[in-house]
Every structure is written in structure tokens, then in C-alpha cells.
Design an enzyme around this catalytic site. Structure first.
Site, PDB file in Angstrom:
ATOM      1  N   TRP A   1       0.814  -1.222   0.000  1.00  0.00           N
ATOM      2  CA  TRP A   1       0.000   0.000   0.000  1.00  0.00           C
ATOM      3  C   TRP A   1       0.841   1.264   0.000  1.00  0.00           C
ATOM      4  CZ3 TRP A   1      -4.296  -0.727  -2.106  1.00  0.00           C
ATOM      5  CH2 TRP A   1      -4.962  -1.940  -1.948  1.00  0.00           C
TER       6      TRP A   1
ATOM      7  N   ASP B   1      -1.115   6.467   6.422  1.00  0.00           N
ATOM      8  CA  ASP B   1      -2.251   5.656   6.009  1.00  0.00           C
ATOM      9  C   ASP B   1      -2.548   4.675   7.143  1.00  0.00           C
ATOM     10  OD1 ASP B   1      -4.004   3.841   4.920  1.00  0.00           O
ATOM     11  OD2 ASP B   1      -2.820   3.434   3.116  1.00  0.00           O
TER      12      ASP B   1
ATOM     13  N   LYS C   1     -12.302  -1.501   7.154  1.00  0.00           N
ATOM     14  CA  LYS C   1     -11.604  -2.498   7.967  1.00  0.00           C
ATOM     15  C   LYS C   1     -12.009  -2.344   9.431  1.00  0.00           C
ATOM     16  CE  LYS C   1      -8.441  -1.942   4.363  1.00  0.00           C
ATOM     17  NZ  LYS C   1      -8.559  -3.221   3.674  1.00  0.00           N
TER      18      LYS C   1
HETATM   19  C1  PLP Z   1      -3.365   0.146   4.155  1.00  0.00           C
HETATM   20  C2  PLP Z   1      -4.255   0.327   2.965  1.00  0.00           C
HETATM   21  N1  PLP Z   1      -4.170   1.442   2.245  1.00  0.00           N
HETATM   22  C3  PLP Z   1      -4.946   1.641   1.165  1.00  0.00           C
HETATM   23  C4  PLP Z   1      -5.864   0.697   0.764  1.00  0.00           C
HETATM   24  C5  PLP Z   1      -6.713   0.971  -0.429  1.00  0.00           C
HETATM   25  O1  PLP Z   1      -7.967   1.282   0.051  1.00  0.00           O
HETATM   26  P1  PLP Z   1      -9.241   1.514  -0.887  1.00  0.00           P
HETATM   27  O2  PLP Z   1      -9.503   0.231  -1.562  1.00  0.00           O
HETATM   28  O3  PLP Z   1     -10.270   1.912   0.125  1.00  0.00           O
HETATM   29  O4  PLP Z   1      -8.903   2.610  -1.834  1.00  0.00           O
HETATM   30  C6  PLP Z   1      -6.001  -0.482   1.474  1.00  0.00           C
HETATM   31  C7  PLP Z   1      -6.979  -1.504   1.048  1.00  0.00           C
HETATM   32  O5  PLP Z   1      -7.000  -2.623   1.466  1.00  0.00           O
HETATM   33  C8  PLP Z   1      -5.169  -0.673   2.606  1.00  0.00           C
HETATM   34  O6  PLP Z   1      -5.259  -1.799   3.313  1.00  0.00           O
END
Ligand code: PLP
Length: 368
Positions: free
Chosen positions: A102, A179, A203
Site C-alpha cells: 500500500w 495511512d 476495515k
Molecule cells: C493500508 C491500505 N491502504 C490503502 C488501501 C486501499 O484502500 P481503498 O480500496 O479503500 O482505496 C487499502 C486496502 O486494502 C489498505 O489496506
């Protein structure tokens, strides 16, 4: 099948009481005469829902008054693109620390807008660790430093509260952006260490479709880059996150989840529960004599997402089938890593993790 223990990484398990309340208001919300999904976001009912959600989140996370809270449509990836637009001048340097999938995604969202510097990366070791802060190549003139508090796929987490765990760095005058999608509200967080924290809700906070941004108000004075109104955090804040029609249902259910977390004892209670759940699961993996293995540096193992591998991948399908039979779902690992992954967010009870451990031990007896 009755409701299973759901180890899905997100969208993820929600508390049953939240789902029951959401179900009850699906037909009629209070005496509104209509479903929660049918009423206007400008009406008194929803204005009240939104205000309560913010107040509860502020209480839950101990968000100081000099931080704004935005509830925005879409997930974390959207915020990864909006952060540089709002807080970096065109082409300004921005530092990114990559400790998993991520973090790398965040760099791809920001790359069109900034002079992107990967200040540190554990990609070379398969994202199984966090590089020591004294090796990070931070830039003095960066608009911000971006980290991923918990890497959902690789199972790597900054652990400021763990002795020997990896703390968040002190980045001085350069604001730290994090994040927190997969670990928000799972333990107390020292918000003033950060310029901005963001998370997709799906989550630990509620249903998919909405994200939360917690940002130090003075940073909103930055000019950022040319952008449409709808991408402008300042304008969203001035409009109470309702510059256009917001995802009201998602916001409402997130609010129910915040309330549930407060009733359960808040982030301190979830920190204890998370330690118990993760401790139980890692002990089972480490105690399996190599039948199961987790490859992450122990100091930064995630409390939320526990990836693990069977010693023989040919057994994966049989493991998943037996798990499903036992009422345990969502255990298949991400396609990037393979293997298994147990996501054990706040709504997952200790009994669910115990059921998984029992299954793992039974499966090992049968196939070991
Ligand atoms: C730590 C993290 N950042 C970003 C994301 C991306 O999130 P989204 O699908 O809500 O854009 C996720 C998705 O699992 C994630 O776990």
C-alpha cells in the site's frame, strides 16, 4: 451457513449489533417515514447523524481541536491522490517510506504531482521489515513524509507501543502523513505526531465507500496544486464534508461502529484485545514446528493482519475448505503474496481466533 467468523481483509467483519441496528433502520429511520438510505443529507436527521459520528470519532481517537475531520467518499486510494494535490506545491518533493504494497500504491497516486522520493523501502526483503529510521533518506524541503501504519497485505506494522517495536519517526517541521486504513482505532494513537492521518472505513471503521481524513488545520492553509473544488479538502471542510451528496448510508453505519467501539471500552480496550488475539495466533504459527510460518520481522508483525504460509502450498485448498466447513471464511491470502491471511480487526472476537487456532492444529494433525 450461519454467520461465520470472517477473517476478510476488507470489506471486513462488522459487529453484529451494528448490522442489526442498520437492518432495523433500513426500512424506516426513527419517525422519518423513510429509510435511512432515502432521506436527504440536508435534513435534520442526517445532519444529526453526521455530527454524532464526528463527535464520537473525536472522542474515540482523542482528536485535538486543532485537527479537522473529513468524511469523504471513496477509499484510501482516493486520499493518496488528494494528499499531494492539497499539501504539495506542483513538483515539490515528497518523501515516501515503503513497507509494503500500500505504500507503493500511495507512490503511484502521488507520482504525477510531486517530485517523489522513496526515502526508504523494504521491497528488497519482500516487505518483511521496516528499515531503521536512521537509514531513511528524508528531504529537508519535503512537503510531507508518508508512511503506512499497517501494511494490510504484508502484515507489517509500526509498533510505537511495543518494546523493541518500530516507532513512528520524528520528522521535525516536515509533517508526517500516515495511512491508517487497517489499524485505525485498534490502539491509542498520538495524533499530534502526525500532520494527517487517513483511512478507508472498510476495515476497522465501518462499511466500504467512505474514508476519514484527520488533518492538522494549519496545513489546510497550504495552496497545494490546481484542483477541482471537489478534490479540495479546505472546501470540503467548509461544507462539512457535503460539497456534494455524501455516501450517507456508509457514514451512518460508520457512526454506529464508532459508537459500538466507545461502548466496548474504546481504543485502550481494543489494544488489549488485539494483543491477545494476535499473540494467540502468532504463538500457534511459531509453535507449529514449521507446518505454518510467518516471515515478518517479529518486532513489526501486524496485530491486524496475520499472513501465514502452509509448509506445502499444495495443502492450501484443503485448508481453506476445512476452514469453511468449520465456519471460518476470508482466509485466502492476497494474490500478491499467496498463502493465507487472517485479518483480525476490532469486531473479531477472541473466540474467532481461538476457533482458527483449533482448526490449524486439527489440520496439522491430519496432514502433518
Ligand atoms: C493500508 C491500505 N491502504 C490503502 C488501501 C486501499 O484502500 P481503498 O480500496 O479503500 O482505496 C487499502 C486496502 O486494502 C489498505 O489496506
Amino acid at each position: 451457513m450461519a454467520r461465520a467468523y470472517n477473517f476478510s481483509p476488507g470489506p471486513a467483519m462488522l459487529p453484529e449489533s451494528v448490522l442489526l441496528e442498520a437492518r432495523a433502520t433500513m426500512l424506516e429511520y426513527g419517525d422519518a417515514g423513510a429509510s435511512i438510505v432515502e432521506i436527504s443529507h440536508r435534513g435534520a436527521e442526517f445532519i444529526d447523524i453526521a455530527a454524532r459520528a464526528e463527535a464520537d470519532l473525536r472522542e474515540l481517537l482523542a482528536i485535538p481541536a486543532d485537527y479537522a475531520v473529513l468524511f469523504l467518499p471513496g477509499g484510501a486510494t482516493t486520499q493518496q491522490a488528494l494528499l499531494p494535490l492539497n499539501f504539495a506545491a506542483p513538483g515539490q518533493r515528497a518523501d515516501y517510506v515503503l513497507t509494503g504494497h500500500w505504500g507503493a500504491t500511495a507512490t503511484r497516486q502521488a507520482a504525477p504531482y510531486v517530485d517523489l522520493n522513496v526515502a526508504a523501502s523494504s521491497e528488497a526483503d519482500g516487505y518483511r521489515s521496516i528499515p531503521p529510521v536512521d537509514q531513511w533518506k528524508l528531504s529537508k524541503d519535503a512537503a510531507y513524509v508518508h508512511v503506512t501504519a499497517n501494511e494490510t497485505i504484508h502484515g507489517v506494522e509500526f509498533r510505537p507501543s511495543k518494546p523493541g517495536g518500530h516507532a513512528f519517526p520524528d520528522t521535525g517541521d516536515v509533517p508526517l502523513f500516515a495511512d491508517f486504513s487497517s489499524s485505525i482505532a485498534s490502539e491509542p494513537v498520538d495524533i499530534p505526531r502526525f500532520g494527517a492521518i487517513y483511512a478507508g472505513a472498510q476495515k476497522n471503521l465501518g462499511p466500504v465507500g467512505i474514508g476519514v481524513v484527520i488533518v492538522r488545520r494549519d496545513l489546510l492553509a497550504r495552496a497545494g496544486q490546481p484542483r477541482a473544488d471537489i478534490f479540495d479538502y479546505r472546501l470540503q471542510l467548509a461544507a462539512d464534508s457535503m460539497l456534494n451528496t455524501p455516501p450517507t448510508w456508509n457514514w451512518y453505519v460508520a457512526g454506529l461502529t464508532f459508537r459500538w467501539m466507545l461502548e466496548q471500552g474504546g481504543v485502550e480496550a481494543f489494544a488489549r484485545r488485539s494483543d491477545d488475539k494476535a499473540g494467540l495466533l502468532y504463538a500457534a504459527i511459531d509453535g507449529s514446528g514449521g507446518f505454518y510460518r510467518n516471515e515478518v520481522d517479529r518486532a513489526v508483525r501486524s496485530r491486524m493482519n496475520v499472513p501465514f504460509f502452509l509448509h506445502d502450498p499444495a495443502l492450501d485448498e484443503a485448508f481453506l475448505a476445512q476452514a469453511r466447513e468449520a465456519g471460518l471464511i476470508g482466509l485466502k491470502g492476497h494474490r500478491v503474496t499467496g498463502g493465507m491471511r487472517a485479518s483480525i480487526y476490532n469486531p473479531m472476537p477472541l473466540e474467532g481466533v481461538q476457533a482458527l487456532v483449533d482448526l490449524m492444529q486439527d489440520f496439522q494433525r491430519r496432514h502433518g
